[in-house]
Design a protein around this motif. Structure first.
Motif, PDB file in Angstrom:
ATOM      1  N   GLU A 102     162.162  80.287  -5.524  1.00  0.00           N
ATOM      2  CA  GLU A 102     163.391  80.883  -4.975  1.00  0.00           C
ATOM      3  C   GLU A 102     163.094  82.006  -3.982  1.00  0.00           C
ATOM      4  O   GLU A 102     163.916  82.888  -3.760  1.00  0.00           O
ATOM      5  N   SER A 103     161.914  81.979  -3.372  1.00  0.00           N
ATOM      6  CA  SER A 103     161.520  83.015  -2.416  1.00  0.00           C
ATOM      7  C   SER A 103     161.306  82.381  -1.047  1.00  0.00           C
ATOM      8  O   SER A 103     160.476  81.480  -0.892  1.00  0.00           O
ATOM      9  N   SER A 104     162.045  82.855  -0.052  1.00  0.00           N
ATOM     10  CA  SER A 104     161.884  82.318   1.297  1.00  0.00           C
ATOM     11  C   SER A 104     160.506  82.653   1.858  1.00  0.00           C
ATOM     12  O   SER A 104     159.931  81.879   2.634  1.00  0.00           O
ATOM     13  N   GLU A 105     159.936  83.801   1.450  1.00  0.00           N
ATOM     14  CA  GLU A 105     158.595  84.181   1.904  1.00  0.00           C
ATOM     15  C   GLU A 105     157.547  83.221   1.347  1.00  0.00           C
ATOM     16  O   GLU A 105     156.660  82.753   2.073  1.00  0.00           O
ATOM     17  N   LEU A 106     157.647  82.921   0.053  1.00  0.00           N
ATOM     18  CA  LEU A 106     156.707  81.980  -0.555  1.00  0.00           C
ATOM     19  C   LEU A 106     156.903  80.585   0.021  1.00  0.00           C
ATOM     20  O   LEU A 106     155.939  79.838   0.225  1.00  0.00           O
ATOM     21  N   GLU A 107     158.143  80.224   0.274  1.00  0.00           N
ATOM     22  CA  GLU A 107     158.450  78.942   0.889  1.00  0.00           C
ATOM     23  C   GLU A 107     157.733  78.825   2.239  1.00  0.00           C
ATOM     24  O   GLU A 107     157.123  77.800   2.558  1.00  0.00           O
ATOM     25  N   HIS A 108     157.782  79.896   3.032  1.00  0.00           N
ATOM     26  CA  HIS A 108     157.136  79.908   4.342  1.00  0.00           C
ATOM     27  C   HIS A 108     155.616  79.796   4.209  1.00  0.00           C
ATOM     28  O   HIS A 108     154.966  79.048   4.953  1.00  0.00           O
ATOM     29  N   ASN A 110     153.944  78.504   1.672  1.00  0.00           N
ATOM     30  CA  ASN A 110     153.636  77.158   1.190  1.00  0.00           C
ATOM     31  C   ASN A 110     153.641  76.152   2.329  1.00  0.00           C
ATOM     32  O   ASN A 110     152.833  75.224   2.367  1.00  0.00           O
ATOM     33  N   LEU A 111     154.580  76.340   3.241  1.00  0.00           N
ATOM     34  CA  LEU A 111     154.679  75.427   4.379  1.00  0.00           C
ATOM     35  C   LEU A 111     153.410  75.477   5.230  1.00  0.00           C
ATOM     36  O   LEU A 111     152.925  74.445   5.708  1.00  0.00           O
ATOM     37  N   LYS A 112     152.842  76.670   5.389  1.00  0.00           N
ATOM     38  CA  LYS A 112     151.587  76.803   6.127  1.00  0.00           C
ATOM     39  C   LYS A 112     150.468  76.023   5.437  1.00  0.00           C
ATOM     40  O   LYS A 112     149.662  75.348   6.092  1.00  0.00           O
ATOM     41  N   LEU A 113     150.406  76.118   4.101  1.00  0.00           N
ATOM     42  CA  LEU A 113     149.373  75.399   3.355  1.00  0.00           C
ATOM     43  C   LEU A 113     149.546  73.887   3.476  1.00  0.00           C
ATOM     44  O   LEU A 113     148.570  73.141   3.602  1.00  0.00           O
ATOM     45  N   LEU A 114     150.784  73.440   3.440  1.00  0.00           N
ATOM     46  CA  LEU A 114     151.061  72.010   3.570  1.00  0.00           C
ATOM     47  C   LEU A 114     150.628  71.499   4.944  1.00  0.00           C
ATOM     48  O   LEU A 114     150.049  70.413   5.059  1.00  0.00           O
ATOM     49  N   LYS A 128     167.455  79.502  -2.551  1.00  0.00           N
ATOM     50  CA  LYS A 128     168.770  80.140  -2.448  1.00  0.00           C
ATOM     51  C   LYS A 128     168.815  81.155  -1.314  1.00  0.00           C
ATOM     52  O   LYS A 128     169.886  81.496  -0.823  1.00  0.00           O
ATOM     53  N   GLU A 129     167.637  81.641  -0.877  1.00  0.00           N
ATOM     54  CA  GLU A 129     167.577  82.655   0.165  1.00  0.00           C
ATOM     55  C   GLU A 129     167.540  82.062   1.565  1.00  0.00           C
ATOM     56  O   GLU A 129     167.727  82.775   2.551  1.00  0.00           O
ATOM     57  N   ASN A 130     167.288  80.778   1.690  1.00  0.00           N
ATOM     58  CA  ASN A 130     166.960  80.214   2.997  1.00  0.00           C
ATOM     59  C   ASN A 130     168.198  79.811   3.796  1.00  0.00           C
ATOM     60  O   ASN A 130     168.887  78.861   3.449  1.00  0.00           O
ATOM     61  N   ASN A 131     168.452  80.544   4.872  1.00  0.00           N
ATOM     62  CA  ASN A 131     169.482  80.166   5.825  1.00  0.00           C
ATOM     63  C   ASN A 131     168.889  79.784   7.168  1.00  0.00           C
ATOM     64  O   ASN A 131     169.609  79.553   8.134  1.00  0.00           O
ATOM     65  N   ASP A 132     167.562  79.724   7.245  1.00  0.00           N
ATOM     66  CA  ASP A 132     166.860  79.451   8.496  1.00  0.00           C
ATOM     67  C   ASP A 132     165.858  78.322   8.280  1.00  0.00           C
ATOM     68  O   ASP A 132     164.902  78.458   7.524  1.00  0.00           O
ATOM     69  N   ILE A 133     166.090  77.188   8.924  1.00  0.00           N
ATOM     70  CA  ILE A 133     165.195  76.037   8.738  1.00  0.00           C
ATOM     71  C   ILE A 133     164.344  75.797   9.980  1.00  0.00           C
ATOM     72  O   ILE A 133     163.797  74.711  10.157  1.00  0.00           O
ATOM     73  N   SER A 134     164.205  76.801  10.833  1.00  0.00           N
ATOM     74  CA  SER A 134     163.469  76.612  12.086  1.00  0.00           C
ATOM     75  C   SER A 134     162.022  76.189  11.839  1.00  0.00           C
ATOM     76  O   SER A 134     161.463  75.396  12.608  1.00  0.00           O
ATOM     77  N   ALA A 135     161.398  76.712  10.773  1.00  0.00           N
ATOM     78  CA  ALA A 135     160.009  76.338  10.475  1.00  0.00           C
ATOM     79  C   ALA A 135     159.915  74.858  10.130  1.00  0.00           C
ATOM     80  O   ALA A 135     158.935  74.181  10.488  1.00  0.00           O
ATOM     81  N   ASP A 150     168.700  67.321  -2.549  1.00  0.00           N
ATOM     82  CA  ASP A 150     169.471  68.131  -3.497  1.00  0.00           C
ATOM     83  C   ASP A 150     170.050  69.371  -2.821  1.00  0.00           C
ATOM     84  O   ASP A 150     171.175  69.368  -2.364  1.00  0.00           O
ATOM     85  N   ARG A 151     169.280  70.440  -2.748  1.00  0.00           N
ATOM     86  CA  ARG A 151     169.714  71.637  -2.025  1.00  0.00           C
ATOM     87  C   ARG A 151     169.390  71.437  -0.545  1.00  0.00           C
ATOM     88  O   ARG A 151     168.239  71.539  -0.140  1.00  0.00           O
ATOM     89  N   VAL A 152     170.391  71.165   0.226  1.00  0.00           N
ATOM     90  CA  VAL A 152     170.171  70.844   1.641  1.00  0.00           C
ATOM     91  C   VAL A 152     170.788  71.923   2.513  1.00  0.00           C
ATOM     92  O   VAL A 152     171.707  72.636   2.093  1.00  0.00           O
ATOM     93  N   PRO A 153     170.317  72.076   3.757  1.00  0.00           N
ATOM     94  CA  PRO A 153     170.877  73.088   4.649  1.00  0.00           C
ATOM     95  C   PRO A 153     172.230  72.665   5.207  1.00  0.00           C
ATOM     96  O   PRO A 153     172.639  71.510   5.088  1.00  0.00           O
ATOM     97  N   HIS A 154     172.909  73.622   5.847  1.00  0.00           N
ATOM     98  CA  HIS A 154     174.202  73.335   6.452  1.00  0.00           C
ATOM     99  C   HIS A 154     174.063  72.546   7.746  1.00  0.00           C
ATOM    100  O   HIS A 154     175.031  71.947   8.210  1.00  0.00           O
ATOM    101  N   HIS A 155     172.889  72.552   8.342  1.00  0.00           N
ATOM    102  CA  HIS A 155     172.682  71.932   9.645  1.00  0.00           C
ATOM    103  C   HIS A 155     172.985  70.432   9.600  1.00  0.00           C
ATOM    104  O   HIS A 155     172.720  69.758   8.605  1.00  0.00           O
ATOM    105  N   GLU A 156     173.501  69.934  10.711  1.00  0.00           N
ATOM    106  CA  GLU A 156     173.883  68.528  10.780  1.00  0.00           C
ATOM    107  C   GLU A 156     172.717  67.630  11.181  1.00  0.00           C
ATOM    108  O   GLU A 156     172.582  66.517  10.691  1.00  0.00           O
ATOM    109  N   ASN A 157     171.875  68.095  12.095  1.00  0.00           N
ATOM    110  CA  ASN A 157     170.842  67.241  12.682  1.00  0.00           C
ATOM    111  C   ASN A 157     169.568  67.218  11.848  1.00  0.00           C
ATOM    112  O   ASN A 157     168.514  67.727  12.259  1.00  0.00           O
TER     113      ASN A 157
END
Length: 331
Positions: A102-108, A110-114, A128-135, A150-157
């Motif tokens: 539930e941490s946007s920092e850890l999410e970011h 983790n994405l680097k490791l992936l 729950k913290e993520n409102n930015d999916i630019s990464a 499941d938990r998806v962003p508001h963005h359409e594209n």
């Protein structure tokens, strides 16, 4: 342990060039069948395995898919992972699983490791913290498909595989109305998530249109402990709810702890209905009536969409996994 049998080792034993051994193992038509047979037999006897990492570096393609979810301790995500793993194994892929906590920092991070592990695609349930999916969008720009689940962003594209949030909440509300419930405690999750917004809107709209005189008290506990606290608060009043709606399994566990602690009879004093993956409701007596939102089905839908994207489908799709009512004895 480092592998001792390499292409070079096989070539030295057979007195062949490395390229000949490599092409023989790949069943190249220019290599004689007798040569192929000799190479295969030696490779099998020495338990030779191709160096997957070297292949990744050479081709810039891997057979690894990433999964990033808030937590693996949630039974819903456990079944989702198992479902994806089953499908991935059949298709020759392996998984790299990360938790965001539930941490946007850890999410970011983790994405680097992936990305460093050269994943071919990513399944992600946002925090729950993520409102930015630019990464995540940058991954897409690098031709690495991202499937939001499941938990998806508001963005359409973007590609989204969603549970039938509107349908499941509507069905839960209709079931309560059919049982003539008038005083309902409705426990939802994180209020800023799309999954919560959809379920809240559908639940309240159904009562507004079908049972406008019913009293619905909405609360937003984020975990089991908070759900227990909110439920106890209402059970300690003069106006005990005649029904409790729980948006998910973690919330259901907290509500049930409170009901047991106060020795409330179910369903005689208070009825219970939940949205659930299906396992947790069976742990209680009586079994809880629930609207099924299946992690297993979500995994199968998500993997199918991932394969379509990896095969070149560039369109964005939102796919809804249907829900069903499973009757217990709690209503």
């Amino acid at each position: 342990m480092q592998q001792t049998s390499t292409l070079k080792h096989l070539a030295q034993i057979l007195n062949m060039s490395i390229s000949t051994v490599s092409r023989a193992l790949k069943n190249h038509p220019d290599i004689a069948e007798k040569t192929k047979q000799k190479v295969r037999e030696l490779a099998a006897s020495l338990e030779y395995e191709p160096n997957a990492y070297a292949i990744q570096l050479r081709t810039n393609v891997s057979n690894v898919l990433g999964i990033m979810i808030p937590t693996i301790t949630n039974f819903f995500y456990d079944t989702f992972i198992a479902s994806v793993e089953e499908e991935a194994r059949k298709a020759g892929y392996s998984l790299l699983i990360m938790q965001s906590g539930e941490s946007s920092e850890l999410e970011h991070n983790n994405l680097k490791l992936l990305k460093k592990n050269r994943i071919s695609g990513l399944f992600v349930s946002v925090t729950k913290e993520n409102n930015d999916i630019s990464a995540f969008e940058k991954l897409q720009e690098q031709n690495i498909p991202v499937i939001y689940v499941d938990r998806v962003p508001h963005h359409e594209n973007c590609n989204k595989i969603c549970l039938a949030d509107t349908e499941s909440a509507t069905l839960a509300a209709q079931t309560l109305i059919q049982h003539n419930k008038k005083n309902i405690l409705a426990l939802f999750g994180y209020p800023n998530l799309t999954i919560t917004e959809k379920r809240l809107d559908a639940f309240m709209y159904t009562f507004k249109t079908m049972a406008p005189t019913a009293m619905v008290y909405c609360r937003f506990p984020d975990q089991t402990k908070a759900a227990k606290k909110e439920t106890l608060h209402f059970l300690n009043t003069q106006n005990i709810p005649d029904a409790i709606f729980c948006m998910g399994d973690q919330i259901l566990m907290g509500a049930m702890q409170a009901l047991y602690e106060k020795q409330i009879k179910i369903p005689e004093q208070t009825a219970v209905i939940s949205i659930s993956n299906g396992f947790i409701p069976t742990l209680f007596q009586p079994n809880i009536t629930y609207i099924e939102t299946s992690g297993k089905k979500l995994g199968k839908y998500a993997f199918k969409r991932m394969m379509e994207c990896l095969q070149g489908d560039k369109k964005h799709k939102e796919i809804i996994v249907p829900s069903i009512l499973v009757s217990g004895q709690s209503l």
